[in-house]
Design an enzyme around this catalytic site. Structure first.
Site, PDB file in Angstrom:
ATOM      1  NE  ARG A  79      -4.719  -1.624  -4.563  1.00 57.65           N
ATOM      2  CZ  ARG A  79      -4.330  -2.207  -3.428  1.00 57.65           C
ATOM      3  NH1 ARG A  79      -4.102  -1.567  -2.308  1.00 57.65           N
ATOM      4  NH2 ARG A  79      -4.472  -3.444  -3.210  1.00 57.65           N
ATOM      5  CG  ASP A 136      -2.309  -0.767   1.070  1.00 57.88           C
ATOM      6  OD1 ASP A 136      -2.750  -0.536  -0.115  1.00 57.88           O
ATOM      7  OD2 ASP A 136      -2.812  -1.099   1.973  1.00 57.88           O
TER       8      ASP A 136
END
Length: 325
Positions: free
Chosen positions: A201, A151
């Site tokens: 992402r 992340d």
């Protein structure tokens, strides 16, 4: 003359500041009505609850990325506890039938992890500790048939995070990275990351950042997102389109058509509890859809970022407070 700032949520700066306030945290987490909205965004406080929540998602044809909530770990014991939880989670996911369902090359099961939860912020050798801990999780995930994505966090961690991802990809080329379109640097990062096999992402960003580092108005963030998405779609990696924005979703099909991407060469991603009907619609059209499913007791910072992103979330929360019994 400088153009006026236009934010998706005018209270966003204040909410993001409150996300780091221990006093506000005590007030919010102690309010009984908070639980109602937290349950919308967080799949429980333990692994068993998360595994129960993902069953319906998987049965609907969607994939999952599971995040054990936590960040800014300040001691080695806390980082190790996070590693232990991820190893247990990966083992449980590896026992699911979907772990062997990778015939298209897309793994339906994934975990997402923050490097600050793995020790990145520890004094002295935090980077080495976080890298070693991430490597341990990646090794277990590869054996279990599970993907891992690292992340993004606030801009101060971007260089170290991407450097660790590059190092780990020498052994785990499928490791995903997250970039945020509100950062001014992200177009260059997308160009660097858009190589063969690279999973990226792309999200808009949910942290409070200075204007020198990040676009501040919604139109600029949206425009940056579409530019970054075009770079990733033109590349040879695997774009992961993390957005609930109808304009972004509508922009994907023309890009796919222009680049000739197959259905298993990109995916849509959305958050647990947000636009479930749209998630199902895309899945029913045979699009790859992955749901980001967070769980754990350290939900406060994540919850506050969800409030900051969408005015409707904040209105729902405030209405619950006002009308509580």
């Amino acid at each position: 003359m400088k153009a006026p700032t236009v934010l998706a949520n005018p209270l966003r700066p204040a909410i993001l500041a409150a996300a780091r306030s221990s006093r506000v945290k005590r007030a919010v987490t102690g309010a009984p009505v908070t639980r109602k909205l937290v349950d919308r965004f967080v799949a429980g406080e333990n692994r068993e609850s998360a595994l129960a929540a993902i069953r319906e998602i998987l049965d609907s044809g969607r994939s999952v990325s599971i995040d054990f909530l936590g960040e800014d770990t300040r001691d080695a014991a806390g980082a190790q506890a996070t590693v232990d939880e991820y190893l247990a989670l990966v083992a449980d996911l590896g026992a699911l039938p979907e772990a062997a369902d990778g015939t298209s090359g897309v793994r339906r099961l994934e975990v997402s992890m923050k490097l600050s939860a793995l020790g990145l912020a520890l004094a002295g050798d935090g980077r080495r500790i976080a890298t070693d801990n991430a490597r341990t999780i990646c090794a277990a995930a590869e054996a279990a048939g599970v993907w891992v994505t690292v992340d993004a966090e606030d801009h101060t961690t971007t260089d170290s995070t991407l450097a660790i991802v590059r190092e780990l990809r020498n052994d785990y080329p499928w490791l995903g990275a997250v970039v945020q379109s509100y950062l001014r640097r992200t177009e260059d990062d997308c160009r660097a990351l858009a190589g063969p096999g690279s999973r990226v992402r792309l999200c808009k960003g949910a942290y409070r950042e200075p204007e020198s580092e990040a676009f501040q108005d919604r139109a600029a963030v949206d425009a940056s997102y579409l530019r970054c998405l075009g770079i990733l779609m033109d590349g040879s990696g695997y774009p992961m389109v993390a957005s609930h924005d109808p304009a972004v979703i509508d922009a994907v099909a023309p890009l796919v058509g222009r680049t000739g991407r197959a259905a298993d060469a990109y995916e849509h991603q959305m958050l647990f509890g947000i636009r479930d009907v749209e998630q199902r619609r895309l899945a029913n059209e045979d699009k790859q859809v992955r749901v980001y499913v967070p769980y754990g007791s350290q939900w406060y910072a994540y919850f506050m970022r969800r409030l900051a992103e969408r005015p409707s979330n904040l209105r729902f929360f405030l209405r619950s407070v006002v009308t509580r019994d």
